[in-house]
Design a protein around this motif. Structure first.
Motif, PDB file in Angstrom:
ATOM      1  N   UNK A   1      41.869  41.200  32.715  1.00 16.52           N
ATOM      2  CA  UNK A   1      41.512  42.405  32.867  1.00 16.52           C
ATOM      3  C   UNK A   1      41.680  43.247  31.543  1.00 16.52           C
ATOM      4  N   UNK A   2      43.040  43.176  31.100  1.00 20.35           N
ATOM      5  CA  UNK A   2      43.307  44.027  29.947  1.00 20.35           C
ATOM      6  C   UNK A   2      42.053  43.809  28.713  1.00 20.35           C
ATOM      7  N   UNK A   3      42.259  42.463  28.437  1.00 22.46           N
ATOM      8  CA  UNK A   3      41.236  41.862  27.328  1.00 22.46           C
ATOM      9  C   UNK A   3      39.698  42.329  27.358  1.00 22.46           C
ATOM     10  N   UNK A   4      39.379  42.049  28.837  1.00 18.21           N
ATOM     11  CA  UNK A   4      37.873  42.137  29.139  1.00 18.21           C
ATOM     12  C   UNK A   4      37.795  43.733  29.176  1.00 18.21           C
TER      13      UNK A   4
ATOM     14  N   UNK B   1      34.191  46.092  28.166  1.00 15.52           N
ATOM     15  CA  UNK B   1      33.353  45.984  29.422  1.00 15.52           C
ATOM     16  C   UNK B   1      33.627  47.226  30.377  1.00 15.52           C
ATOM     17  N   UNK B   2      32.748  47.710  31.230  1.00 16.47           N
ATOM     18  CA  UNK B   2      33.191  48.584  31.946  1.00 16.47           C
ATOM     19  C   UNK B   2      33.988  47.961  33.076  1.00 16.47           C
ATOM     20  N   UNK B   3      34.105  48.782  34.373  1.00 20.09           N
ATOM     21  CA  UNK B   3      34.905  48.347  35.522  1.00 20.09           C
ATOM     22  C   UNK B   3      33.901  47.122  36.109  1.00 20.09           C
ATOM     23  N   UNK B   4      32.619  47.604  36.293  1.00 19.49           N
ATOM     24  CA  UNK B   4      31.685  46.583  36.964  1.00 19.49           C
ATOM     25  C   UNK B   4      31.425  45.324  36.480  1.00 19.49           C
ATOM     26  N   UNK B   5      31.206  45.451  35.197  1.00 18.92           N
ATOM     27  CA  UNK B   5      31.048  44.416  34.264  1.00 18.92           C
ATOM     28  C   UNK B   5      32.327  43.345  34.491  1.00 18.92           C
ATOM     29  N   UNK B   6      33.510  44.063  34.185  1.00 18.61           N
ATOM     30  CA  UNK B   6      34.843  43.236  34.323  1.00 18.61           C
ATOM     31  C   UNK B   6      34.828  42.627  35.866  1.00 18.61           C
ATOM     32  N   UNK B   7      34.438  43.131  36.596  1.00 15.09           N
ATOM     33  CA  UNK B   7      34.651  42.642  38.314  1.00 15.09           C
ATOM     34  C   UNK B   7      33.720  41.675  38.241  1.00 15.09           C
ATOM     35  N   UNK B   8      32.425  41.606  37.902  1.00 15.49           N
ATOM     36  CA  UNK B   8      31.607  40.559  37.743  1.00 15.49           C
ATOM     37  C   UNK B   8      32.036  39.700  37.056  1.00 15.49           C
TER      38      UNK B   8
ATOM     39  N   UNK C   1      35.635  45.925  42.130  1.00 15.95           N
ATOM     40  CA  UNK C   1      35.966  46.900  41.221  1.00 15.95           C
ATOM     41  C   UNK C   1      37.493  47.623  41.293  1.00 15.95           C
ATOM     42  N   UNK C   2      37.812  47.879  42.476  1.00 15.11           N
ATOM     43  CA  UNK C   2      39.135  48.282  43.059  1.00 15.11           C
ATOM     44  C   UNK C   2      40.156  47.435  42.318  1.00 15.11           C
ATOM     45  N   UNK C   3      39.997  45.997  42.432  1.00 16.64           N
ATOM     46  CA  UNK C   3      41.095  45.099  41.937  1.00 16.64           C
ATOM     47  C   UNK C   3      41.017  45.086  40.414  1.00 16.64           C
ATOM     48  N   UNK C   4      39.823  45.362  39.934  1.00 21.90           N
ATOM     49  CA  UNK C   4      39.915  45.283  38.313  1.00 21.90           C
ATOM     50  C   UNK C   4      40.895  46.845  37.830  1.00 21.90           C
ATOM     51  N   UNK C   5      40.397  47.919  38.505  1.00 20.67           N
ATOM     52  CA  UNK C   5      41.132  49.020  38.308  1.00 20.67           C
ATOM     53  C   UNK C   5      42.769  48.896  38.634  1.00 20.67           C
ATOM     54  N   UNK C   6      42.977  48.304  39.474  1.00 18.46           N
ATOM     55  CA  UNK C   6      44.526  48.171  39.787  1.00 18.46           C
ATOM     56  C   UNK C   6      45.225  47.035  38.851  1.00 18.46           C
ATOM     57  N   UNK C   7      44.528  45.989  38.473  1.00 19.13           N
ATOM     58  CA  UNK C   7      45.037  45.044  37.758  1.00 19.13           C
ATOM     59  C   UNK C   7      45.001  45.846  36.222  1.00 19.13           C
ATOM     60  N   UNK C   8      44.067  46.562  35.966  1.00 21.13           N
ATOM     61  CA  UNK C   8      44.122  47.116  34.779  1.00 21.13           C
ATOM     62  C   UNK C   8      45.591  48.182  34.523  1.00 21.13           C
ATOM     63  N   UNK C   9      45.554  48.882  35.387  1.00 20.69           N
ATOM     64  CA  UNK C   9      46.640  50.001  35.553  1.00 20.69           C
ATOM     65  C   UNK C   9      47.936  49.107  35.475  1.00 20.69           C
ATOM     66  N   UNK C  10      48.103  48.104  36.178  1.00 21.35           N
ATOM     67  CA  UNK C  10      49.487  47.292  36.328  1.00 21.35           C
ATOM     68  C   UNK C  10      49.649  46.684  35.031  1.00 21.35           C
ATOM     69  N   UNK C  11      48.441  46.329  34.475  1.00 20.60           N
ATOM     70  CA  UNK C  11      48.502  45.527  32.963  1.00 20.60           C
ATOM     71  C   UNK C  11      49.000  46.421  32.098  1.00 20.60           C
ATOM     72  N   UNK C  12      48.394  47.734  31.999  1.00 17.19           N
ATOM     73  CA  UNK C  12      48.689  48.957  31.072  1.00 17.19           C
ATOM     74  C   UNK C  12      50.361  49.071  31.132  1.00 17.19           C
ATOM     75  N   UNK C  13      50.736  49.231  32.247  1.00 16.32           N
ATOM     76  CA  UNK C  13      52.128  49.670  32.733  1.00 16.32           C
ATOM     77  C   UNK C  13      52.983  48.403  32.135  1.00 16.32           C
ATOM     78  N   UNK C  14      52.834  47.158  32.332  1.00 16.21           N
ATOM     79  CA  UNK C  14      53.548  46.158  32.027  1.00 16.21           C
ATOM     80  C   UNK C  14      53.459  45.929  30.475  1.00 16.21           C
ATOM     81  N   UNK C  15      52.271  46.455  29.766  1.00 16.37           N
ATOM     82  CA  UNK C  15      52.026  46.377  28.495  1.00 16.37           C
ATOM     83  C   UNK C  15      53.205  47.256  27.670  1.00 16.37           C
TER      84      UNK C  15
END
Length: 174
Positions: free
Chosen positions: A120-123, A129-136, A142-156
């Motif tokens: 999610x972070x790389x995409x 990519x925006x949230x919709x394109x990443x989800x596609x 899109x909610x999964x992309x948002x949560x994965x991105x937020x968790x990924x940023x926190x982990x990073x």
């Protein structure tokens, strides 16, 4: 495949190979695996070349193939092992050495982020990519992309805070 289609495919691969390889590297953290994943994505594209109607969507199709290949590879038992490479010190200007150290720290921290979050972070941030394109691309909501991105940023962030910054005088890039 006809000769003109072969030429179009070859031109596409030649133009996109390096970018797809860099994305694969960011997803998996290893240049050799990135080469394999890139080849896998292009082989899948070759098989579907005649069926692709919208040539403008080729990048999205290759990206989707690449993400699926990364996920498939990560599920293989022998991929759970991690190797560590020691990079040689960079001779030259201090600012170049600092950039190499920073890039290596970020790459190492990104490699420690769980695969779904890393994807999610790389995409989102490397591919832009925006949230919709990443989800596609990921085949999720899109909610999964948002949560994965937020968790990924926190982990990073945690990983970057865990490994203190090291300058060239303190041991260089490793």
């Amino acid at each position: 495949m006809h000769r003109d289609e072969e030429e179009a495919f070859s031109s596409y691969v030649a133009a996109r190979r390096d970018r797809v390889r860099r994305i694969a590297f960011l997803l998996c953290g290893d240049w050799h695996r990135a080469d394999d994943l890139t080849q896998t994505a292009f082989v899948k594209l070759y098989g579907a070349w005649d069926k692709v109607r919208d040539r403008g969507a080729l990048d999205a199709y290759v990206r989707s193939c690449l993400v699926r290949a990364v996920v498939d590879e990560s599920r293989r038992p022998w991929r759970r092992e991690r190797s560590v490479d020691v990079l040689p010190e960079v001779a030259g200007l201090d600012d170049l050495a600092e950039r190499v150290v920073d890039r290596d720290r970020v790459r190492a921290a990104l490699a420690a982020v769980p695969p779904g979050q890393r994807t999610a972070l790389v995409l989102r941030y490397f591919e832009g990519l925006d949230v919709a394109a990443t989800a596609a691309a990921l085949g999720c909501s899109e909610g999964t992309v948002k949560s994965q991105t937020a968790r990924g940023l926190a982990a990073l962030k945690r990983e970057l805070e865990r490994a203190p910054a090291r300058g060239p005088a303190e041991g260089g890039a490793s």
